[in-house]
Design a protein around this motif. Structure first.
Motif, PDB file in Angstrom:
ATOM      1  N   ASN A 138       0.862  -1.179   0.000  1.00 54.51           N
ATOM      2  CA  ASN A 138       0.000   0.000   0.000  1.00 54.51           C
ATOM      3  C   ASN A 138       0.899   1.229   0.000  1.00 54.51           C
ATOM      4  O   ASN A 138       2.126   1.112   0.103  1.00 54.51           O
ATOM      5  N   THR A 139       0.266   2.406  -0.119  1.00 51.33           N
ATOM      6  CA  THR A 139       1.064   3.614  -0.362  1.00 51.33           C
ATOM      7  C   THR A 139       1.934   4.003   0.831  1.00 51.33           C
ATOM      8  O   THR A 139       2.819   4.842   0.683  1.00 51.33           O
ATOM      9  N   SER A 140       1.689   3.407   2.024  1.00 52.11           N
ATOM     10  CA  SER A 140       2.571   3.766   3.134  1.00 52.11           C
ATOM     11  C   SER A 140       3.666   2.732   3.378  1.00 52.11           C
ATOM     12  O   SER A 140       4.445   2.892   4.325  1.00 52.11           O
ATOM     13  N   LEU A 141       3.769   1.713   2.538  1.00 50.08           N
ATOM     14  CA  LEU A 141       4.846   0.718   2.683  1.00 50.08           C
ATOM     15  C   LEU A 141       5.955   1.011   1.676  1.00 50.08           C
ATOM     16  O   LEU A 141       5.697   1.181   0.490  1.00 50.08           O
ATOM     17  N   PRO A 221       4.044  -7.476   5.290  1.00 52.01           N
ATOM     18  CA  PRO A 221       3.128  -7.638   6.426  1.00 52.01           C
ATOM     19  C   PRO A 221       1.892  -8.446   6.025  1.00 52.01           C
ATOM     20  O   PRO A 221       1.525  -8.489   4.854  1.00 52.01           O
ATOM     21  N   GLU A 222       1.244  -9.047   7.028  1.00 50.82           N
ATOM     22  CA  GLU A 222      -0.026  -9.746   6.777  1.00 50.82           C
ATOM     23  C   GLU A 222      -1.152  -8.715   6.685  1.00 50.82           C
ATOM     24  O   GLU A 222      -0.976  -7.551   7.022  1.00 50.82           O
ATOM     25  N   LEU A 224      -2.847  -7.605   4.018  1.00 48.01           N
ATOM     26  CA  LEU A 224      -2.984  -6.771   2.818  1.00 48.01           C
ATOM     27  C   LEU A 224      -3.766  -7.475   1.707  1.00 48.01           C
ATOM     28  O   LEU A 224      -4.160  -6.840   0.722  1.00 48.01           O
ATOM     29  N   ALA A 241      -6.142   2.135  -0.214  1.00 54.04           N
ATOM     30  CA  ALA A 241      -4.757   2.322   0.257  1.00 54.04           C
ATOM     31  C   ALA A 241      -3.739   1.832  -0.778  1.00 54.04           C
ATOM     32  O   ALA A 241      -2.553   2.103  -0.658  1.00 54.04           O
TER      33      ALA A 241
HETATM   34  C1  NAG Z   1      -0.447  -0.207   4.912  1.00 50.19           C
HETATM   35  O1  NAG Z   1      -0.168  -1.455   5.487  1.00 50.19           O
HETATM   36  C2  NAG Z   1       0.494  -1.364   6.741  1.00 50.19           C
HETATM   37  C3  NAG Z   1       0.847  -2.791   7.148  1.00 50.19           C
HETATM   38  O2  NAG Z   1      -0.279  -3.588   7.225  1.00 50.19           O
HETATM   39  C4  NAG Z   1      -0.414  -0.660   7.735  1.00 50.19           C
HETATM   40  O3  NAG Z   1       0.244  -0.530   8.977  1.00 50.19           O
HETATM   41  C5  NAG Z   1      -0.789   0.715   7.187  1.00 50.19           C
HETATM   42  O4  NAG Z   1      -1.734   1.326   8.043  1.00 50.19           O
HETATM   43  C6  NAG Z   1      -1.371   0.592   5.804  1.00 50.19           C
HETATM   44  N1  NAG Z   1      -1.539   1.919   5.216  1.00 50.19           N
HETATM   45  C7  NAG Z   1      -2.711   2.378   4.783  1.00 50.19           C
HETATM   46  C8  NAG Z   1      -2.700   3.720   4.134  1.00 50.19           C
HETATM   47  O5  NAG Z   1      -3.739   1.730   4.933  1.00 50.19           O
END
Ligand code: NAG
Ligand code: HEM
Ligand code: NAG
Ligand code: NAG
Ligand code: NAG
Length: 349
Positions: A138-141, A221-222, A224, A241
């Motif tokens: 996702n965009t924050s990984l 991570p799990e 997703l 996301a």
């Molecule tokens: C992206 O995935 C990570 C790991 O599961 C999670 O901590 C994070 O909140 C997620 N980001 C979004 C924007 O949902």
């Protein structure tokens, strides 16, 4: 990553361009507010550096924002001659031409995915494997996505959601072993398999192929990968996301037009999600939304929820009524966007 402009699938199944996707369908689509909300979001290093694109970045951004088509021209289109490899695999001439090795790989994949009754069980698994590798992002990984880790990492392939993919994981490893000496990467092989498998299903679009992904064996991570027991709101947020709109999600789950299940209800193992699992048609949408269920068809709770929730049912019903409307969103945007689920998309010198 960069576009492979050679016609590697010259003899593939009829493309969505050639049938099913008419000008009329496109007009209806544009008039239909519910399905016009496809994502045009940039992602990865394109979003991080919007004023600093390489040539590959320009090409990928054009596809993501919809100014360039995501489907390849049909076989025999002007300017796309049949591809002739400049040398045998491993030769310097072949190594200098990205299309060369893929012209060896794609026919092997295509043979495994094609049968007289439509695309094969291995094709269904390859489409799902491409999704499961790509969707672990996702965009924050800062890592994950279409990086080959579903096969390369120690444990991702052993996760519950990947148990039904053991056979294709094994087969993909065997193909990788066959071609890795010629610079074929795992991440590219997985996504090339997925788009070759889609094109092997009668009615399936020919998605443009991009190669040059960076492989990784890092376990993501799990949580997703979507659950078949989640409601529409949960899955819409999960996909948002990853830069997909709700309409994109509805278009993407249309891949269940060729799917079968064993794990969701083991008592109904082998049931498909529409009555024609060898064909890339839009019956999945109509049959999921219909109160009656054909024999041998099993509906996932997640698909049922998308079919009748307020934010997605209009799109669902538009796709049920018109395969061209579905193709226009799925092949022109959402499927291709999936191939780009990566933090690093551009080729830097
Ligand atoms: C992206 O995935 C990570 C790991 O599961 C999670 O901590 C994070 O909140 C997620 N980001 C979004 C924007 O949902
Ligand atoms: C909300 C999103 C999704 C959910 C909850 C979901 C869930 C599932 C489940 C539970 C199965 C059956 C596994 C089994 O029991 O063997 C399945 C099969 C499949 N899914 Fe999805 N899926 C989703 C989206 C997608 C997407 C985006 C694609 C591809 C672009 C896809 C492609 C497939 C395919 C091709 C199969 C058939 C696999 C086979 O028959 O071997 N799915 N999906
Ligand atoms: C563009 O991005 C690349 C890779 O991050 C970097 O090496 C280069 O210095 C950047 N160029 C400009 C003009 O910002
Ligand atoms: C994995 O592949 C090998 C050959 O590459 C085969 O012998 C073996 O039976 C396969 N196992 C599974 C679980 O598919
Ligand atoms: C949607 O379908 C599910 C399953 O058939 C049902 O339980 C639910 O009540 C329906 N919701 C709406 C808003 O129609």
């Amino acid at each position: 990553m960069h576009y492979l402009s050679c016609a590697l699938l010259a003899a593939a199944a009829t493309s969505a361009h050639a049938r099913g996707f008419s000008g009329r369908a496109l007009m209806e689509l544009q008039q239909h507010a519910a399905v016009s909300t496809r994502s045009t979001q940039l992602l990865g290093d394109l979003a991080a550096n919007p004023n600093n694109f390489t040539a590959s970045g320009v090409a990928i951004s054009a596809v993501l924002t919809g100014t360039d088509a995501a489907t390849a021209p049909p076989p025999g289109a002007p300017g796309i001659p049949p591809y002739a490899p400049p040398g045998p695999p491993g030769s310097p001439a072949c190594r200098n031409d990205d299309c060369c090795v893929w012209s060896q790989v794609v026919p092997v994949l295509k043979a495994a995915f094609t049968s007289s009754t439509g695309c094969t069980p291995l094709a269904r698994s390859a489409i799902r494997l491409g999704f499961h590798d790509a969707a672990t992002w996702n965009t924050s990984l800062g890592f994950g996505g279409a990086d080959g880790s579903v096969v390369l990492s120690d444990d991702e392939g052993e996760r519950f959601e990947n148990l039904a993919l053991r056979g294709i994981i094994n087969q993909t490893q065997a193909w990788y072993n066959q071609f890795k000496a010629f610079d074929v990467g795992m991440a590219d092989l997985i996504q090339m398999s997925a788009i070759t498998a889609i094109a092997a299903c009668p009615g399936g679009p020919r998605i443009k192929a991009f190669v040059g992904r960076r492989d990784s064996d890092q376990t993501p991570p799990e949580g997703l990968i979507p659950s078949p027991f989640s409601g529409a709101a949960t899955n819409i947020a999960l996909f948002a996301a990853k830069t997909f709109s709700a309409a994109d999600l509805v278009a993407l789950v249309g891949a269940h037009t060729v799917s079968t299940q064993n794990e969701v209800d083991p008592a109904k193992a082998g049931d498909s999600q529409d009555s024609t699992p060898g064909t890339w048609d839009s019956k999945f949408y109509a049959e999921t939304a219909s109160p009656s269920t054909p024999a041998g068809v099993f509906k996932f709770p997640s698909d049922l929820s998308l079919s009748n929730s307020s934010g997605t049912s209009a799109t669902w019903n538009a796709f049920a009524a018109n395969q061209g409307a579905w193709n226009a969103v799925s092949s022109n945007n959402s499927t291709t966007r999936l191939l780009f689920s990566l933090p690093f998309l551009q080729d830097w010198p």
